[in-house]
Design a protein around this motif. Structure first.
Motif, PDB file in Angstrom:
ATOM      1  N   UNK A  74       0.836  -1.211   0.000  1.00  0.00           N
ATOM      2  CA  UNK A  74       0.000   0.000   0.000  1.00  0.00           C
ATOM      3  C   UNK A  74       0.867   1.256   0.000  1.00  0.00           C
ATOM      4  N   UNK A  75       1.884   1.290   0.876  1.00  0.00           N
ATOM      5  CA  UNK A  75       2.746   2.468   0.958  1.00  0.00           C
ATOM      6  C   UNK A  75       3.516   2.660  -0.349  1.00  0.00           C
ATOM      7  N   UNK A  76       4.053   1.552  -0.896  1.00  0.00           N
ATOM      8  CA  UNK A  76       4.813   1.647  -2.151  1.00  0.00           C
ATOM      9  C   UNK A  76       3.936   2.166  -3.283  1.00  0.00           C
ATOM     10  N   UNK A  77       2.715   1.650  -3.388  1.00  0.00           N
ATOM     11  CA  UNK A  77       1.824   2.080  -4.461  1.00  0.00           C
ATOM     12  C   UNK A  77       1.446   3.550  -4.305  1.00  0.00           C
ATOM     13  N   UNK A  78       1.193   3.986  -3.088  1.00  0.00           N
ATOM     14  CA  UNK A  78       0.874   5.403  -2.875  1.00  0.00           C
ATOM     15  C   UNK A  78       2.051   6.299  -3.248  1.00  0.00           C
ATOM     16  N   UNK A  79       3.275   5.871  -2.925  1.00  0.00           N
ATOM     17  CA  UNK A  79       4.455   6.651  -3.296  1.00  0.00           C
ATOM     18  C   UNK A  79       4.600   6.724  -4.818  1.00  0.00           C
ATOM     19  N   UNK A  80       4.351   5.592  -5.488  1.00  0.00           N
ATOM     20  CA  UNK A  80       4.432   5.577  -6.951  1.00  0.00           C
ATOM     21  C   UNK A  80       3.400   6.505  -7.571  1.00  0.00           C
ATOM     22  N   UNK A  81       2.205   6.537  -7.012  1.00  0.00           N
ATOM     23  CA  UNK A  81       1.140   7.400  -7.541  1.00  0.00           C
ATOM     24  C   UNK A  81       1.530   8.860  -7.387  1.00  0.00           C
ATOM     25  N   UNK A  82       2.083   9.221  -6.230  1.00  0.00           N
ATOM     26  CA  UNK A  82       2.506  10.605  -6.003  1.00  0.00           C
ATOM     27  C   UNK A  82       3.673  10.967  -6.921  1.00  0.00           C
ATOM     28  N   UNK A  83       4.631  10.039  -7.073  1.00  0.00           N
ATOM     29  CA  UNK A  83       5.808  10.300  -7.904  1.00  0.00           C
ATOM     30  C   UNK A  83       5.453  10.392  -9.381  1.00  0.00           C
ATOM     31  N   UNK A  84       4.537   9.526  -9.826  1.00  0.00           N
ATOM     32  CA  UNK A  84       4.097   9.551 -11.217  1.00  0.00           C
ATOM     33  C   UNK A  84       4.917   8.704 -12.158  1.00  0.00           C
ATOM     34  N   UNK A  85       6.124   8.320 -11.742  1.00  0.00           N
ATOM     35  CA  UNK A  85       6.974   7.473 -12.604  1.00  0.00           C
ATOM     36  C   UNK A  85       6.782   6.014 -12.202  1.00  0.00           C
ATOM     37  N   UNK A  86       6.066   5.283 -13.050  1.00  0.00           N
ATOM     38  CA  UNK A  86       5.743   3.894 -12.733  1.00  0.00           C
ATOM     39  C   UNK A  86       6.426   2.988 -13.758  1.00  0.00           C
ATOM     40  N   UNK A  87       7.512   2.375 -13.339  1.00  0.00           N
ATOM     41  CA  UNK A  87       8.208   1.388 -14.169  1.00  0.00           C
ATOM     42  C   UNK A  87       8.933   0.430 -13.227  1.00  0.00           C
ATOM     43  N   UNK A  88       9.358  -0.747 -13.711  1.00  0.00           N
ATOM     44  CA  UNK A  88       9.881  -1.787 -12.805  1.00  0.00           C
ATOM     45  C   UNK A  88      11.004  -1.336 -11.891  1.00  0.00           C
TER      46      UNK A  88
END
Length: 524
Positions: free
Chosen positions: A271-285
Motif C-alpha cells: 500500500x505504501x509503495x503504491x501510494x508513493x508511486x502514484x505521487x511520484x508519477x513514474x511507474x516502471x519496474x
C-alpha cells in the motif's frame, strides 16, 4: 654632336618617366587598398544587419514562447484549481453524510439507552419483589416444618433420614442420567472446540477471508492511473506483485485499486509503495523496486516505533529488542476483528490492576499480559498455535519461567503455576468479552442481545428473558405452572441449541433458567 645631343635628351627624360611610373603604382596600390577596405566595410555592415535581424527574430520568438508557457501555466493552474474545488466539494459532501450518520446513530443509541434504563428499572423492581417473596417463603417454610413435626411426630433429622432412604434408588438413577448428560455435554464441547480450531485456522490461512482483514484499498487520482500501474503488457503490475507478494485487483471500481493478501505487513508495504508511486508519477519496474525497498524500511521503522510505544505505555522495560519488534508487528494483526497489539496492551493494563488488588508483583503481571499473544506476530509464518510459537520465542530470548508459564496457560493448554498466570487468563477473557471488542460494532452487539432475548421468549412457558454479562449469559424467567423442574433442563438445552443455530458469537453463552415455586392456600 647630334648623337651626343640625343643621348642627353634620353637621359634627361627617363628619370621623370620612372618617377611618374612609380607614383602611378603607389597611387594604384593606395586605391586598391581603399577599394578593398570599402568592400570589407560593406561586408561588415551586412553582417551586422544580419546579426541585428537574428537577435530581433530571437527576441520575438522568445516572447512568443514566453506567452505560450504562461498560457500553459495558466491552464494548468485553472485545471488544478478545478480539481481542488471538486475534491473540496467531495470532502464536504462526505463530511455532511458522516455527520448525518453520526446524528442518526446517536439518536438510535439514545433510544436504546432509554430502553435499557427501563429494563434496569423493571429488573430492580422484580428483584425487590423476589427478595420479599423469598422472605415470605422462608417464614412459611419454617411454619411448615414446625407443623409437619407436630403432625408426624418426627424431628427434622428423622424425617430427612427417612426421605433419604426412600429416594436412594431414584437418586442413583438420576446420577446415571446426569453422568450421561455430562458425557454428552463433553462431546458437544469437544465438537465446539474443534470447530473453533478450524475457524481459527481458516482465519489465518483460508482463501475466503473477511474483507476487512485481508484487503486494503488505495485511492487513485484518476482512472488513467490504472493503465500506468498495469504497464505495457502488464510488466508493472507483475513487478509489484512479485516484489510484495500481494495481489493487485484492478476492476471497475472507480479511482481505486484493491490490494489482497493474508500477510498484513506485506499488504501495508504494498500500500505504501503504491501510494508513493502514484505521487511520484513514474511507474516502471526499476522505480517500483526502489519504492518497495523504501516502503519496507518505512514499515520496519513503524513496527519498531509501535513496539517501543507499547512497552512505554504499559511500563514494561528490559525486553529483548527482537521481542519489541515482534510486538510492533502485532499492530498489523487482528483476531476476530480486534487489533492484537491494542488487545495485548489492554490485557497488560488489566493484569496489572488485578495484580495490584491482590498484592501480586504488578511489573511481572504487566509483562506477562503484554507478551501473552506474542506468537500471533509470526503464526502465519510458522506451524503451530500462537501459544506454542509464543512459548518458543520467549524461551529463545531467555524470558522468566513465570512469564513463559503464563503465556502457555492463558488458553488452558497447561495448568497455571502462579497467580499471575490465572490473572492473565482473566484479563484476556475480559478484554475479548467487552462490548464491541471482537468482530462486531456496538450496533451489532445490541442486535445480538435483542436476538438472544427474542429466541428465549419464543419458547412456551417463558415469562421474560434478560441478556446480561455483555451477552455471555441469558437469564430466563419461566412460569412455574407451565414449566416443571425437569422441564427446565430440557428448555435450557433447546434454547442453547437454537442459539447455536441462529447466532454467530465469540466464546460461549450461558443459558440460566429461573423458576419460581409458589404455595397458595386459603384460611376458611
Amino acid at each position: 654632336m647630334n648623337i651626343e645631343k640625343r643621348i642627353r635628351e634620353v637621359f634627361s627624360i627617363e628619370p621623370i618617366s620612372i618617377i611618374i611610373g612609380i607614383v602611378c603604382l603607389i597611387v594604384g596600390a593606395i586605391g586598391g587598398v581603399s577599394y578593398r577596405k570599402k568592400i570589407a566595410e560593406a561586408k561588415v555592415g551586412l553582417a551586422e544587419e544580419r546579426a541585428t535581424k537574428i537577435v530581433e527574430d530571437s527576441a520575438k520568438e522568445a516572447e512568443a514562447r514566453k506567452k505560450e508557457i504562461l498560457l500553459e501555466a495558466k491552464e494548468d493552474s485553472i485545471r488544478t484549481k478545478n480539481e481542488l474545488e471538486k475534491e473540496v466539494r467531495d470532502r464536504r459532501n462526505e463530511l455532511q453524510r458522516n455527520e448525518r450518520r453520526m446524528i442518526q446513530k446517536e439518536e438510535s443509541l439514545d433510544r436504546k439507552s432509554e430502553a435499557l434504563e427501563k429494563k434496569d428499572e423493571q429488573m430492580s423492581k422484580k428483584l425487590e419483589q423476589l427478595d420479599k417473596q423469598k422472605e415470605e417463603a422462608k417464614i412459611l417454610h419454617e411454619k411448615q416444618l414446625l407443623e409437619l413435626e407436630r403432625i408426624s411426630g418426627l424431628t427434622t433429622e428423622e424425617a430427612k433420614t427417612y426421605i433419604l432412604a426412600t429416594v436412594e434408588n431414584d437418586v442413583k438413577h438420576e446420577a446415571a442420567m446426569l453422568i450421561k448428560e455430562v458425557e454428552n455435554k463433553a462431546k458437544l464441547e469437544a465438537d465446539r472446540r474443534s470447530r473453533e480450531i478450524v475457524a481459527n485456522a481458516i482465519q489465518r490461512c483460508a482463501v475466503d477471508h473477511v474483507a476487512e482483514t485481508t484487503v486494503s484499498v488505495v485511492q487513485l487520482p484518476n482512472d488513467e492511473m490504472k493503465g500506468r500501474i498495469i504497464g505495457r503488457e502488464g510488466r508493472n503490475i507483475r513487478a509489484l506483485e512479485t516484489l510484495t507478494g500481494i495481489e493487485l485487483i484492478i476492476d471497475d471500481t472507480p479511482e481505486a485499486v484493491i490490494l489482497s493478501g493474508f500477510d498484513p505487513v506485506r499488504r501495508e508495504i504494498a500500500r505504501i509503495a503504491l501510494e508513493k508511486l502514484i505521487v511520484d508519477g513514474r511507474v516502471h519496474p526499476s522505480r517500483i523496486e526502489e519504492m518497495v525497498e523504501k516502503a519496507k524500511k518505512e514499515v520496519e521503522t513503524i513496527i519498531r516505533d509501535e513496539g517501543e510505544s507499547a512497552t512505554f505505555d504499559t511500563g514494561v522495560n528490559g525486553l529483548h529488542p527482537e521481542l519489541v519488534r515482534l510486538l510492533g508487528k502485532l499492530k498489523y494483526r487482528t483476531s476476530y476483528g480486534q487489533n492484537v497489539l491494542k488487545h495485548s496492551m489492554e490485557v497488560s493494563h488489566l493484569t496489572g490492576l488485578l495484580a495490584a488488588e491482590l498484592g501480586v508483583d504488578v511489573t511481572m503481571a504487566k509483562r506477562a499480559g503484554l507478551l501473552h499473544d506474542i506468537g500471533k506476530s509470526i503464526d502465519h509464518e510458522m506451524e503451530g498455535s500462537h501459544v506454542s510459537i509464543g512459548v518458543g520465542l520467549l524461551k529463545r530470548y531467555k524470558e522468566n519461567q513465570l512469564i513463559i508459564n503464563a503465556v502457555e496457560a492463558h488458553h488452558g493448554d497447561v495448568e497455571p503455576q502462579s497467580v499471575i498466570a490465572v490473572l492473565v487468563q482473566a484479563a484476556d477473557a475480559i478484554s475479548a468479552a467487552r462490548p464491541g471488542a471482537r468482530r462486531e460494532t456496538l450496533e451489532s452487539y445490541i442486535k445480538r442481545l435483542q436476538k438472544l432475548e427474542e429466541i428465549a421468549e419464543g419458547f412456551k412457558g417463558v415469562e421474560k428473558s434478560f441478556a446480561i454479562q455483555a451477552g455471555r449469559e441469558l437469564r430466563i424467567m419461566v412460569l412455574s405452572d407451565q414449566v416443571t423442574d425437569a422441564g427446565m433442563t430440557i428448555l435450557a438445552r433447546e434454547v442453547a441449541k437454537r442459539i447455536e443455530e441462529e447466532l454467530e458469537y465469540p466464546g460461549q453463552i450461558k443459558v440460566n433458567i429461573i423458576r419460581e415455586t409458589r404455595a397458595v392456600d386459603y384460611a376458611k
